[in-house]
Design an enzyme around this catalytic site. Structure first.
Site, PDB file in Angstrom:
ATOM      1  N   THR A 131      50.086 109.680  32.642  1.00 45.76           N
ATOM      2  CA  THR A 131      49.434 108.627  32.946  1.00 45.76           C
ATOM      3  C   THR A 131      48.241 108.328  32.300  1.00 45.76           C
ATOM      4  O   THR A 131      47.651 109.067  31.467  1.00 45.76           O
ATOM      5  CB  THR A 131      48.738 108.923  34.462  1.00 45.76           C
ATOM      6  OG1 THR A 131      47.948 107.988  35.022  1.00 45.76           O
ATOM      7  CG2 THR A 131      48.195 110.393  34.572  1.00 45.76           C
ATOM      8  N   GLU A 133      45.321 107.933  33.254  1.00 47.16           N
ATOM      9  CA  GLU A 133      44.203 108.623  33.735  1.00 47.16           C
ATOM     10  C   GLU A 133      43.910 109.833  32.894  1.00 47.16           C
ATOM     11  O   GLU A 133      42.822 110.579  33.260  1.00 47.16           O
ATOM     12  CB  GLU A 133      44.460 108.965  35.339  1.00 47.16           C
ATOM     13  CG  GLU A 133      44.521 107.755  36.432  1.00 47.16           C
ATOM     14  CD  GLU A 133      43.022 107.176  36.519  1.00 47.16           C
ATOM     15  OE1 GLU A 133      42.092 108.213  36.620  1.00 47.16           O
ATOM     16  OE2 GLU A 133      42.907 105.916  36.622  1.00 47.16           O
ATOM     17  N   TYR A 154      43.096 113.945  40.302  1.00 45.07           N
ATOM     18  CA  TYR A 154      44.387 113.485  39.786  1.00 45.07           C
ATOM     19  C   TYR A 154      44.667 113.650  38.402  1.00 45.07           C
ATOM     20  O   TYR A 154      45.756 114.184  37.937  1.00 45.07           O
ATOM     21  CB  TYR A 154      44.498 111.962  40.415  1.00 45.07           C
ATOM     22  CG  TYR A 154      45.879 111.292  40.063  1.00 45.07           C
ATOM     23  CD1 TYR A 154      47.181 111.511  40.483  1.00 45.07           C
ATOM     24  CD2 TYR A 154      45.579 110.345  38.884  1.00 45.07           C
ATOM     25  CE1 TYR A 154      48.269 110.856  39.894  1.00 45.07           C
ATOM     26  CE2 TYR A 154      46.927 109.684  38.222  1.00 45.07           C
ATOM     27  CZ  TYR A 154      48.005 110.073  38.970  1.00 45.07           C
ATOM     28  OH  TYR A 154      49.184 109.253  38.312  1.00 45.07           O
ATOM     29  N   LYS A 158      47.122 116.020  36.321  1.00 44.64           N
ATOM     30  CA  LYS A 158      48.095 115.036  35.416  1.00 44.64           C
ATOM     31  C   LYS A 158      47.928 115.587  33.836  1.00 44.64           C
ATOM     32  O   LYS A 158      48.768 115.767  33.104  1.00 44.64           O
ATOM     33  CB  LYS A 158      48.066 113.804  35.329  1.00 44.64           C
ATOM     34  CG  LYS A 158      48.554 113.139  36.698  1.00 44.64           C
ATOM     35  CD  LYS A 158      50.169 113.415  37.124  1.00 44.64           C
ATOM     36  CE  LYS A 158      50.928 112.059  36.854  1.00 44.64           C
ATOM     37  NZ  LYS A 158      52.274 112.309  36.937  1.00 44.64           N
TER      38      LYS A 158
HETATM   39  O1  F7E Z   1      43.601 100.840  41.763  1.00 43.90           O
HETATM   40  C1  F7E Z   1      40.515  98.785  41.817  1.00 43.90           C
HETATM   41  C2  F7E Z   1      40.128 100.142  41.872  1.00 43.90           C
HETATM   42  O2  F7E Z   1      44.719 102.179  43.578  1.00 43.90           O
HETATM   43  C3  F7E Z   1      43.570  99.951  40.638  1.00 43.90           C
HETATM   44  C4  F7E Z   1      48.342 105.077  40.115  1.00 43.90           C
HETATM   45  O3  F7E Z   1      49.534 104.644  40.236  1.00 43.90           O
HETATM   46  O4  F7E Z   1      47.474 103.931  38.316  1.00 43.90           O
HETATM   47  C5  F7E Z   1      47.328 103.924  39.657  1.00 43.90           C
HETATM   48  O5  F7E Z   1      46.096 104.149  39.954  1.00 43.90           O
HETATM   49  C6  F7E Z   1      42.136  99.411  40.486  1.00 43.90           C
HETATM   50  C7  F7E Z   1      41.089 100.551  40.489  1.00 43.90           C
HETATM   51  O6  F7E Z   1      45.509 102.140  40.973  1.00 43.90           O
HETATM   52  C8  F7E Z   1      40.412  98.086  45.392  1.00 43.90           C
HETATM   53  O7  F7E Z   1      38.830 100.781  41.917  1.00 43.90           O
HETATM   54  C9  F7E Z   1      39.304  97.439  43.858  1.00 43.90           C
HETATM   55  O8  F7E Z   1      40.085 100.272  39.441  1.00 43.90           O
HETATM   56  O9  F7E Z   1      45.822 100.206  42.484  1.00 43.90           O
HETATM   57  P1  F7E Z   1      44.956 101.339  42.347  1.00 43.90           P
HETATM   58  P2  F7E Z   1      44.846 103.338  40.009  1.00 43.90           P
HETATM   59  O10 F7E Z   1      43.845 104.137  40.792  1.00 43.90           O
HETATM   60  O11 F7E Z   1      44.575 102.672  38.978  1.00 43.90           O
HETATM   61  C10 F7E Z   1      47.430 105.015  37.300  1.00 43.90           C
HETATM   62  C11 F7E Z   1      47.711 104.713  36.010  1.00 43.90           C
HETATM   63  C12 F7E Z   1      48.186 106.297  38.160  1.00 43.90           C
HETATM   64  O12 F7E Z   1      48.670 107.115  37.367  1.00 43.90           O
HETATM   65  C13 F7E Z   1      47.950 106.252  39.561  1.00 43.90           C
HETATM   66  O13 F7E Z   1      48.974 107.268  39.945  1.00 43.90           O
HETATM   67  O14 F7E Z   1      41.848  98.588  41.398  1.00 43.90           O
HETATM   68  N1  F7E Z   1      40.067  98.321  43.414  1.00 43.90           N
HETATM   69  N2  F7E Z   1      39.215  97.130  45.159  1.00 43.90           N
HETATM   70  C14 F7E Z   1      40.986  98.782  44.422  1.00 43.90           C
HETATM   71  N3  F7E Z   1      41.901  99.837  44.313  1.00 43.90           N
HETATM   72  C15 F7E Z   1      42.263 100.002  45.787  1.00 43.90           C
HETATM   73  N4  F7E Z   1      43.222 101.028  45.898  1.00 43.90           N
HETATM   74  N5  F7E Z   1      41.973  99.307  46.629  1.00 43.90           N
HETATM   75  C16 F7E Z   1      40.988  98.226  46.709  1.00 43.90           C
HETATM   76  O15 F7E Z   1      40.532  97.692  47.749  1.00 43.90           O
END
Ligand code: F7E
Length: 346
Positions: A131, A133, A154, A158
């Site tokens: 990832t 991350e 996480y 990873k």
């Molecule tokens: O957040 C922002 C949040 O939860 C994307 C997983 O597949 O990709 C994924 O992880 C962005 C972040 O994904 C909300 O702060 C704003 O900046 O969709 P997400 P993630 O955390 O990037 C990586 C590559 C992986 O490996 C992981 O397994 O969006 N954000 N407002 C929000 N995010 C969420 N969930 N909800 C909100 O209301």
């Protein structure tokens, strides 16, 4: 692949995490390519498929990422040509609530399956779903050689999975590689991720079932690609002569705000953004109603920076180019939510 008596046999693939978004698309891709696909699941299914449900493109095999012996038996029984390790906890915020479970599955789970492969099928090819991350935030697009540093349980787990894959490749000579996947989405994405959260809420607002959507950091920048495209990159990686790690990304930065605008636009609603920080809102340009506001509780700490990948090496060496554009991906997700919710309301 040929058997001893010269009869052509199908290639066999084993997928952990087969019940997730990527597992669905990968199993479907491999089945279409003529593979015999085996999906690792933890529990016996409690119910049979309903009439409208698609039959999975794989045969279930029971094992657990926590149970080394179950992985060994499963690899011994299947004798896979290719192993795709997609299992793991994938929600970054949840990894703070379940840090030990996250380490067990996302870190030690990788070690268990690599050990099982080394002992039971060392000739198999192994792909670890790594990832973005694992990287230290950077204003520059991240590439295979970028500095690594993690910010949450996480990413830290990873990172172990990533490096142990490298160790097993370099020290045992296994064909083991890591696909460094940037955010990848689809209609099958869980509702807890921001893309599906936005899409599902936009559809509910459009259908009059919800008033307002609350989001966290609207300035967060992500490189959103398609899960359906990215599983193709995973497969290509295991068809190479040598095992190598690749960044799988689009190279296109977009903010959460842009994703939301595109999702509402796909439903014919144009948003007007106003205000700043926690006070920012988005109104429907036509009606003036506030449709999106910020909820500070949804911000993540430490504050994230831009996460964008450089897909040049995968394009050059694997010939991998995503088929979806940002807008076609957003539209696909929104259309799918619209038809599912309209169906439910019928
Ligand atoms: O957040 C922002 C949040 O939860 C994307 C997983 O597949 O990709 C994924 O992880 C962005 C972040 O994904 C909300 O702060 C704003 O900046 O969709 P997400 P993630 O955390 O990037 C990586 C590559 C992986 O490996 C992981 O397994 O969006 N954000 N407002 C929000 N995010 C969420 N969930 N909800 C909100 O209301």
């Amino acid at each position: 692949m040929k058997s001893g008596c010269g009869v052509s046999m199908k290639k066999r693939a084993l997928i952990t995490g087969v019940e997730g978004q990527d597992g669905y698309y990968l199993a479907r891709l491999l089945a279409r390519k003529g593979y015999e696909v085996f999906g690792v699941v933890r529990k016996k299914a409690r119910r049979s498929l309903s009439g409208s449900e698609e039959a999975p493109a794989y045969e279930r095999i029971y094992a657990d990422m926590m149970e080394f012996s179950s992985l060994c038996s499963c690899i011994r029984e299947i004798r896979p040509d290719e192993i795709y390790n997609l299992a793991g906890l994938s929600e970054v915020p949840l990894s703070w609530k379940q840090p030990i479970f996250t380490a067990h599955v996302n870190a030690l789970g990788v070690l268990r399956i690599l050990e099982a492969m080394r002992l039971c099928a060392p000739e198999a090819r192994f792909l670890q779903s790594s990832t973005s991350e694992i990287f230290a935030p950077s204003a520059q697009p991240l590439h295979e050689g970028s500095a690594m540093a993690t910010r949450n349980p996480y990413g830290t787990a990873k990172l172990y999975g990533h490096w142990i894959t490298t160790n097993y490749r370099e020290s045992y000579g296994l064909f083991a590689c890591a696909a460094i996947l940037f955010n990848h989405e689809s209609p099958r994405r869980g509702i807890e991720f921001v893309t599906r959260k936005i899409s599902a809420a936009a559809v509910r607002i459009y259908l009059g079932r919800q008033k307002v959507l609350e989001l966290g950091n609207l300035d967060a920048v992500r490189d959103w690609g398609s899960a359906e495209d990215y599983v193709r990159a995973m497969w290509l990686m295991l068809q190479q002569e040598r095992p190598e790690d690749f960044v799988v990304a689009t190279g296109e930065p977009h903010t959460v705000r842009e994703f939301a605008s595109a999702a509402f636009h796909a439903l014919g609603i144009d948003l007007a953004w106003e205000g700043e920080g926690f006070a920012e809102t988005a109104r429907d340009q036509r009606t003036g109603e506030v449709l999106i506001r910020v909820n500070p509780a949804l911000y993540r700490f430490p504050k994230e920076d831009v996460i964008v990948g450089n897909p040049a090496r995968a394009a050059r060496k694997l010939g991998f180019l995503p088929a979806h554009s940002f807008h076609s991906l957003v539209e696909e997700i929104v259309k799918s939510d619209l038809s599912a919710l309209s169906e439910d309301l019928r």
